[in-house]
Structure formats: structure tokens, C-alpha cells
Design a protein around this motif. Structure first.
Motif, mmCIF file in Angstrom:
data_model
loop_
_atom_site.group_PDB
_atom_site.id
_atom_site.type_symbol
_atom_site.label_atom_id
_atom_site.label_comp_id
_atom_site.label_asym_id
_atom_site.label_seq_id
_atom_site.Cartn_x
_atom_site.Cartn_y
_atom_site.Cartn_z
ATOM 1 N N ALA A 165 6.978 -21.705 32.681
ATOM 2 C CA ALA A 165 6.444 -22.398 33.851
ATOM 3 C C ALA A 165 5.668 -21.413 34.719
ATOM 4 O O ALA A 165 6.152 -20.310 34.996
ATOM 5 C CB ALA A 165 7.590 -23.011 34.646
ATOM 6 N N GLY A 166 4.472 -21.812 35.119
ATOM 7 C CA GLY A 166 3.651 -20.932 35.948
ATOM 8 C C GLY A 166 2.917 -19.865 35.162
ATOM 9 O O GLY A 166 2.255 -19.008 35.742
ATOM 10 N N TYR B 181 17.766 -23.707 36.289
ATOM 11 C CA TYR B 181 16.838 -23.831 37.413
ATOM 12 C C TYR B 181 16.947 -25.181 38.125
ATOM 13 O O TYR B 181 16.512 -25.306 39.267
ATOM 14 C CB TYR B 181 15.396 -23.633 36.926
ATOM 15 N N ALA B 182 17.513 -26.174 37.424
ATOM 16 C CA ALA B 182 17.426 -27.544 37.948
ATOM 17 C C ALA B 182 18.776 -28.208 38.192
ATOM 18 O O ALA B 182 18.831 -29.337 38.683
ATOM 19 C CB ALA B 182 16.594 -28.411 36.997
ATOM 20 N N LEU B 237 12.342 -28.445 43.289
ATOM 21 C CA LEU B 237 11.758 -29.678 42.748
ATOM 22 C C LEU B 237 10.639 -29.381 41.758
ATOM 23 O O LEU B 237 10.422 -30.131 40.799
ATOM 24 C CB LEU B 237 11.247 -30.582 43.884
ATOM 25 N N GLU B 238 9.934 -28.281 41.996
ATOM 26 C CA GLU B 238 8.880 -27.879 41.059
ATOM 27 C C GLU B 238 9.506 -27.609 39.683
ATOM 28 O O GLU B 238 8.990 -28.065 38.654
ATOM 29 C CB GLU B 238 8.181 -26.625 41.590
ATOM 30 N N ASP B 239 10.625 -26.896 39.661
ATOM 31 C CA ASP B 239 11.285 -26.594 38.387
ATOM 32 C C ASP B 239 11.924 -27.841 37.777
ATOM 33 O O ASP B 239 11.882 -28.036 36.564
ATOM 34 C CB ASP B 239 12.338 -25.494 38.581
ATOM 35 N N LYS B 276 5.058 -34.312 41.713
ATOM 36 C CA LYS B 276 5.061 -33.072 40.934
ATOM 37 C C LYS B 276 5.090 -33.354 39.439
ATOM 38 O O LYS B 276 4.400 -32.699 38.658
ATOM 39 C CB LYS B 276 6.263 -32.206 41.326
ATOM 40 N N VAL B 277 5.905 -34.315 39.018
ATOM 41 C CA VAL B 277 5.976 -34.639 37.589
ATOM 42 C C VAL B 277 4.629 -35.181 37.121
ATOM 43 O O VAL B 277 4.099 -34.755 36.095
ATOM 44 C CB VAL B 277 7.105 -35.648 37.287
#
Lengths: 315, 315
Positions: A165-166, B181-182, B237-239, B276-277
Motif C-alpha cells: 500500500a502506498g 493494520y485494520a 480507514l485508509e488501510d 476511500k474504497v
């Protein structure tokens, strides 16, 4: 049942009849984005007739026609094929109107997966996935012997799942897509970087300049014992394994079939890849069997798959 | 058709009857890893009888029993449940021998997904996935109205697909798994880190010490306008969006249902997450519809799903 399979590409389209589980002699036509969808449909119709003729089969005997097309396909419609600028092209309708035969369209990566699953490396498995390593990373998935495409054909884009990611930017708009690390393009980029970092590497014996690098360069230098080439391959295969393990942890097919030019490397590719993938599996292959095998149909997989799809749809 | 659903967990098991699409009053029993599988099966059998009694249903009228169990499940066998040290426990056979009823076992995350798909947030969709945010990230997938588990139940481990290869270590053995991460655990870790970096943050008003942080802390401080909390949530939320987008790009369900305590945050969670999704989708929701919704059955999802699974298996 005799069907015709057409593999539509940006440079050419190829077609053959599928009769008794085997392809007849292939026919080919040049394609161009300069032509309208209607003109292309006409060319494909002529190609289908030529394929029947080359196969020694009267066109009347053809039960259905299948087309593997680039782009997003939904119900016979090419929803979008960016290279050709196609949007909502009713390709199945255009072709069936000319040929007066039931005509079905599926995505080309899905056609190749169905071909390998039914006539190639996947015949032993009910559930298998084809991962094709080329300019990008294509994927197609067969579950319970049937093509799985996701809702309205919008799924199975393994190349556009992230492993970093990124990370590296991808034309799809995300950063860090699997495709950016595991395509043949990515292997070539990694090989070039290794050459630039190590002027003494034997990679320079295989490729005289970095422009001569292709997907085989690192494999050839590694087989000569070159350390830089081995390190390049190891990093590449590690990333290839990440994406394959993601697919397997999520969908757990019985087998992943590797396609694209790289699959010609055989065990030099498959043996280390199997080890790396297995280390990343939530349920390893010792507990629930899982195989990685090389594709066997080469460029014919899409024709087989398109013809098979037509036979499934019409029966 | 009347079936009993049992939700087996490491602390307790809960059960109820599913009759005419609704659950009857629940029964509950304490579970312990100190007990043998045979003892646990006896407790679950008694629990099933109690559930029938509480539901006002004669046990003779019960058609089948379903159990949602942690671990890897294959054909009624708990192949492995690490917490309880179970290996190849024939749970369905043990229970059906006592109860003299057809008994079926499925993974607990899969049971919850099937419950939400059939009785909860997913009733409108043939294809949907439940992603449960808790200590880890659980997932279950329903395709064409049927539970999809991968070959021999070894699939749908979204939590163990990587979004950062080589990143944070995961108990599964990989590095960089989505779960790291989530999960709610990850959100709590991120919230604590933000507090330590910003002593002036209003996060300190919500949680007096970092030990008081839970999955709601960042949401509450963000709603008060705290910049550190907003940044924490944005990164989280990005992850979360990366892993959901990976699932969608690969399998393209019609909807993802978010479960776990975090789903109670409602639109404060869902609205930014959807944006974001969607940015990460290969085919965005404007082209092929895709929804993210909150789970609606809470802790009952697994009971619904286990009971439904039994009714599907026996019919």
C-alpha cells in the motif's frame, strides 16, 4: 457440439473450431483501433467463417461462437476496452446478427483461465486460477468447474490488489498493486536495476545493454551462478509469491496455473516459488493440498476457453 | 423446517432455534479448553436441548443442528482450533451421536457471514462478504446465495492477505497482513501512538490513560474536532480500505458488510470508508454497483448462520 473460439487482441484476432475436445487449424486477422466496432465485428465474422473452412467444417454445423475480448465484459457487451476506446460495445449482438449463430463474449484473461482449466494444466482441478505474467498480471478463476467473474464481470483483478500500500504507482490509480512488482515488466525493471548496480554481474553477458533485457535474462544469469541475478530473482519471486499467497488465502483454489512467457522457465521458476508461497499460506499445502503448475496451452488457451464458454452457454 | 444454531466460542456457546426465519430465546453455556472434545460435545448437546425447551419446541420437532466453530472446518471435522488445542475433532459426529439429529459444522466467521447474508444486512444481495473487525479481521463470503469457503474450507482469510509485504509481523507467520493494520487491536495501537505523540490531543479527554483506549476512542475525539484523532482515523480507514478494495477487485461481491464493534459507528465510519474504497476499485461503484453496509445482527449472526446452514444441508 462444435463451437468456434475467437481470441480478440489489440494487434490481431485468432480463431479455430473446437470439435471433440481439440482445436482445428487456426485462422488469423489483423485488428486495429482505427476500425469501428461494426467493422471489427465484420472482420471477426469473416474470421469465424475462415476458421470453419480451415477446420473442414461446414459453417452450418457450428453450434455457437465464443469471443475472448480485452476489457470489462458484461452480458455480451464490452463495457470498456481502453486500448481500443470501446465503451458499451454490444459485440455479441453485432456478431450474432452477421453470423446468425448464438454468440457469447467473455474477458480474454477469463477465456484463457477457462481454456487451461478445461483443456490444459487445470484439467485435474475443479477450482483453479490462472495467473498470467506479462506486461501486467492477468488472472482468471474457475470455481466448481465454472468461470467465476464476480458481479457483472467486474472481478478477478489480482493484478490490482496491493501488496505494498502506498508503493509504486499503477495506471489503475492505486499505489502498490501486485502487478507493479510481479509482471514481466517488473522483472525486467528489477534486472536492469541490478545491472546498473553491479557492473561485474554476468547479467551483462546475457544482455549487452539494459535495453536487451527481457524476462529470461535473470533466469539465464542465475543458472550460471551469478549472485546479482539470483538476488534479483529471489526478490521478484518473493513478491510474486505474496500476491499468489493472497489469492490462495482468500479463495483457496486447488491449484494456481502460471501463464505467460515466464512459465517456460519450468522448475527454475516453480520450485522456489512453491516454497515461498507455501511459507505464506494460512493453511499450508501439507494440510490442504495446493499446487502451482505451469500453463500448457500457450497462446491457444484463449481460443480453447472462448470456444468452451460458447458450448457451455448454448447447451 | 426448524433447526438449532449453536455459536461455539472460547468462553461460551450460545444457541437458539430458527423457526419461520426468526430466532427463539437463546440458551448459553460456559466453554473451557480444559474440557475434552467429548465433554464439550455433551455440553453442546445439553445446550441444544435447552434451546429447544426455551423456544417452546419439542426436541423431536428439530430437523437438524448447525454449529459455528472457531478454527478450520472440513466436512464436520474441526481440523484445527488452536485456542482449544483441538485437532481433527469429529464434532458433527460426536454431537449427532448424542442428539440423534443430523448435525453440521462450519467455521464461525462463515456462519456469521451466512447469517448476515440471509437474515441481516445482506438479504438484498446474492453475493456479499462479511468483514468482521475485532481482535483480528475475520471474513466470510457468500456467492450466489451459498457459502463460499474455498477448497476444503481453507479459504476466505482476508485478514491474512498482505497489504504491506514485509511489514508488521503477524502470528500467522507472514509480515504485513491486513489484520495487523485494520483490526480493532490495530486501531487501538494507532490511537495510543497518537496520544503518546500529542499530549495536547483531546484523545486524552476520552481516555485518561493509554490503557483506557478502545475502538471508540478515536471516533469520539474526532467527532469533537481533534486533529490527532482525525489523522489517526484517516490512516486507519485508509488501510481498512486497502484490504476491502483488494477483496472487491478480486471477488467483486455486490456488497461488503462490516461487522464487529466498530460497525456501531455508523456513517462516521461508513461514509469516509466508502469514498476511500471506491477510489481504489478497478471498476468503481458508478460503473458496477457496490455497497458497504453495517452488519445488523450483532452477536446473533453466527447463530442465524449455523441454523441456516443446517437447514440448507439437510434439505
Amino acid at each position: 457440439m462444435i463451437t468456434i473460439g475467437i481470441d480478440l487482441g489489440g494487434m490481431s484476432a485468432k480463431a479455430a473450431c473446437l470439435a471433440a475436445g481439440a482445436l482445428t487449424e487456426k485462422a488469423r486477422v489483423v485488428t486495429s483501433k482505427e476500425k469501428t466496432p461494426e467493422e471489427t465485428a465484420k472482420d471477426l465474422a469473416a474470421l469465424a467463417r475462415e476458421a470453419a473452412a480451415r477446420g473442414g467444417i461446414a459453417f452450418d454445423e457450428i453450434d455457437a461462437v465464443g469471443v475472448g475480448s480485452p476489457g470489462v465484459i458484461d452480458g455480451g457487451v464490452v463495457v470498456q476496452w481502453s486500448n481500443f476506446g470501446w465503451k458499451d460495445v454490444k459485440l455479441a449482438a453485432l456478431l450474432s446478427e452477421i453470423l446468425k449463430k448464438p454468440t457469447f463474449v467473455l474477458n480474454d484473461a477469463n477465456a484463457a483461465a477457462l481454456g487451461e482449466a478445461k483443456y490444459g494444466a487445470g484439467v485435474k482441478y475443479d477450482d483453479c486460477a490462472l495467473v498470467t505474467i506479462g506486461t501486467g498480471v492477468g488472472s482468471g478463476i474457475v470455481l466448481g468447474g465454472k468461470l467465476f467473474t464476480g458481479y457483472r464481470g467486474a472481478g478477478t483483478e489480482l493484478g490490482h490488489t496491493v501488496i505494498r500500500a502506498g508503493g509504486l504507482p499503477c495506471p489503475c490509480g492505486r499505489r502498490g498493486c501486485f502487478e507493479q512488482y510481479a509482471s514481466a515488466t517488473a522483472l525486467i525493471r528489477r534486472t536492469r536495476e541490478s545491472m546498473e548496480q553491479d557492473r561485474a554481474s554476468r547479467l551483462w553477458e546475457i544482455a549487452k545493454t539494459t535495453n536487451d533485457v527481457d524476462g529470461t535474462t535473470a533466469f539465464r544469469a542465475a543458472s550460471m551462478g551469478d549472485a546479482a541475478a539470483r538476488e534479483t530473482l529471489d526478490g521478484y519471486l518473493e513478491d510474486l509469491a505474496e500476491g499468489i499467497a493472497d489469492l490462495v488465502n482468500l479463495m483457496r483454489p486447488q491449484a494456481v496455473i502460471l501463464g505467460g512467457g515466464i512459465s517456460a522457465e519450468g522448475e527454475a521458476l516453480l520450485d522456489p516459488l512453491r516454497k515461498k508461497v507455501n511459507e505464506k499460506l494460512y493453511i499450508p499445502a501439507e494440510r490442504v493440498p495446493f499446487q502451482i503448475v505451469a500453463a500448457t496451452l500457450g497462446n491457444d488457451a484463449g481460443i480453447y476457453g472462448a470456444a468452451h464458454y460458447a458450448s457451455e452457454c448454448v447447451k
